[in-house]
Scaffold this motif. Structure first.
Motif, short mmCIF file in Angstrom:
data_model
loop_
_atom_site.label_atom_id
_atom_site.label_comp_id
_atom_site.label_asym_id
_atom_site.label_seq_id
_atom_site.Cartn_x
_atom_site.Cartn_y
_atom_site.Cartn_z
N GLY A 19 -4.42 -20.15 37.89
CA GLY A 19 -5.25 -19.09 37.32
C GLY A 19 -5.79 -18.16 38.41
O GLY A 19 -5.83 -16.94 38.24
N LEU A 20 -6.21 -18.73 39.53
CA LEU A 20 -6.70 -17.92 40.64
C LEU A 20 -5.59 -17.05 41.22
O LEU A 20 -5.81 -15.90 41.58
CB LEU A 20 -7.33 -18.79 41.71
CG LEU A 20 -8.68 -19.44 41.35
CD1 LEU A 20 -9.13 -20.36 42.47
CD2 LEU A 20 -9.71 -18.38 41.07
N VAL A 53 -3.15 -11.62 41.82
CA VAL A 53 -2.02 -10.71 41.61
C VAL A 53 -2.46 -9.53 40.74
O VAL A 53 -2.12 -8.38 41.01
CB VAL A 53 -0.82 -11.47 40.99
CG1 VAL A 53 0.26 -10.51 40.51
CG2 VAL A 53 -0.25 -12.46 42.00
N ALA A 54 -3.26 -9.81 39.70
CA ALA A 54 -3.73 -8.74 38.82
C ALA A 54 -4.62 -7.77 39.59
O ALA A 54 -4.50 -6.55 39.43
CB ALA A 54 -4.47 -9.34 37.63
N ALA A 78 -3.28 -1.33 43.83
CA ALA A 78 -2.07 -0.54 44.11
C ALA A 78 -2.00 0.66 43.17
O ALA A 78 -1.67 1.78 43.59
CB ALA A 78 -0.82 -1.41 43.96
N TYR A 79 -2.34 0.47 41.90
CA TYR A 79 -2.31 1.59 40.95
C TYR A 79 -3.32 2.66 41.36
O TYR A 79 -3.00 3.85 41.35
CB TYR A 79 -2.60 1.09 39.54
CG TYR A 79 -2.81 2.22 38.56
CD1 TYR A 79 -1.72 2.96 38.08
CD2 TYR A 79 -4.08 2.60 38.15
CE1 TYR A 79 -1.90 4.02 37.21
CE2 TYR A 79 -4.27 3.65 37.29
CZ TYR A 79 -3.18 4.35 36.82
OH TYR A 79 -3.36 5.41 35.98
N GLN A 80 -4.54 2.24 41.71
CA GLN A 80 -5.57 3.21 42.07
C GLN A 80 -5.20 3.95 43.36
O GLN A 80 -5.56 5.11 43.55
CB GLN A 80 -6.93 2.54 42.20
CG GLN A 80 -7.49 2.12 40.86
CD GLN A 80 -8.89 1.56 40.96
OE1 GLN A 80 -9.43 1.43 42.05
NE2 GLN A 80 -9.47 1.22 39.82
#
Length: 171
Positions: free
Chosen positions: A7-8, A13-14, A20-22
């Motif tokens: 989960g961590l 990764v999220a 990266a998107y920003q």
């Protein structure tokens, strides 16, 4: 047991994808607003009336009543009991400010002159400010000490001074 690290890792990764998107996302251009002068003409100049401050005597009632007294009653000025051998300075203690490592006394001279602030060791009309307490100051000239207490309104009891617990143990 294996669920927590998975989960961590997914959360990490999220977050990396969001960063990266920003960083790579296109930014819309920002339009600068037009100068104000171009939007509307300047108003005609209007002559303002001249300001005349109120007379000093209009504030006499404020000067008569202590700002440190919750009832703001006129105060009784201390009077000398008899002729003094050493005349102490003609000042009244208005208030004190005691802080960590520094104390300041606010003293007022007669005749409506501006109040002065003084620290321990400072000279006041030939008298040294020897110490500052919560509601008094001690002036020293040679071997003579003169205590000035905070002015109190006539007939009013003053609230007790509340000291922190550590200060009570030291006294």
């Amino acid at each position: 047991m294996r669920l927590l690290p998975t989960g961590l890792s997914a959360l990490a990764v999220a977050l990396l994808l969001v960063i990266a998107y920003q960083a790579l996302a296109p930014v819309a251009p920002v339009a600068e607003p037009a100068p104000l002068a171009a939007i509307r003409p300047a108003p005609a100049t209007v002559a303002l009336p001249a300001f005349a401050p109120p007379l000093q005597r209009a504030f006499a009632i404020i000067n008569e009543r202590s700002a440190f007294d919750p009832a703001r009653q006129p105060v009784d000025e201390p009077r000398a009991a008899g002729p003094a051998r050493f005349a102490p300075p003609d000042v009244t203690l208005v208030g004190v400010a005691i802080g960590a490592g520094m104390s300041v006394a606010l003293l007022k001279r007669p005749g409506g002159q501006a109040a002065i602030s003084a620290r321990t060791g400072q000279d006041i009309d030939g008298w040294e400010l020897a110490s500052i307490g919560p509601d008094f100051v001690v002036l020293r000239s040679g071997a003579t000490d003169f205590t000035i207490r905070v002015r109190r309104a006539a007939g009013l009891s003053q609230p007790r001074l509340r000291l922190p617990r550590d200060d009570r143990a030291a006294q």
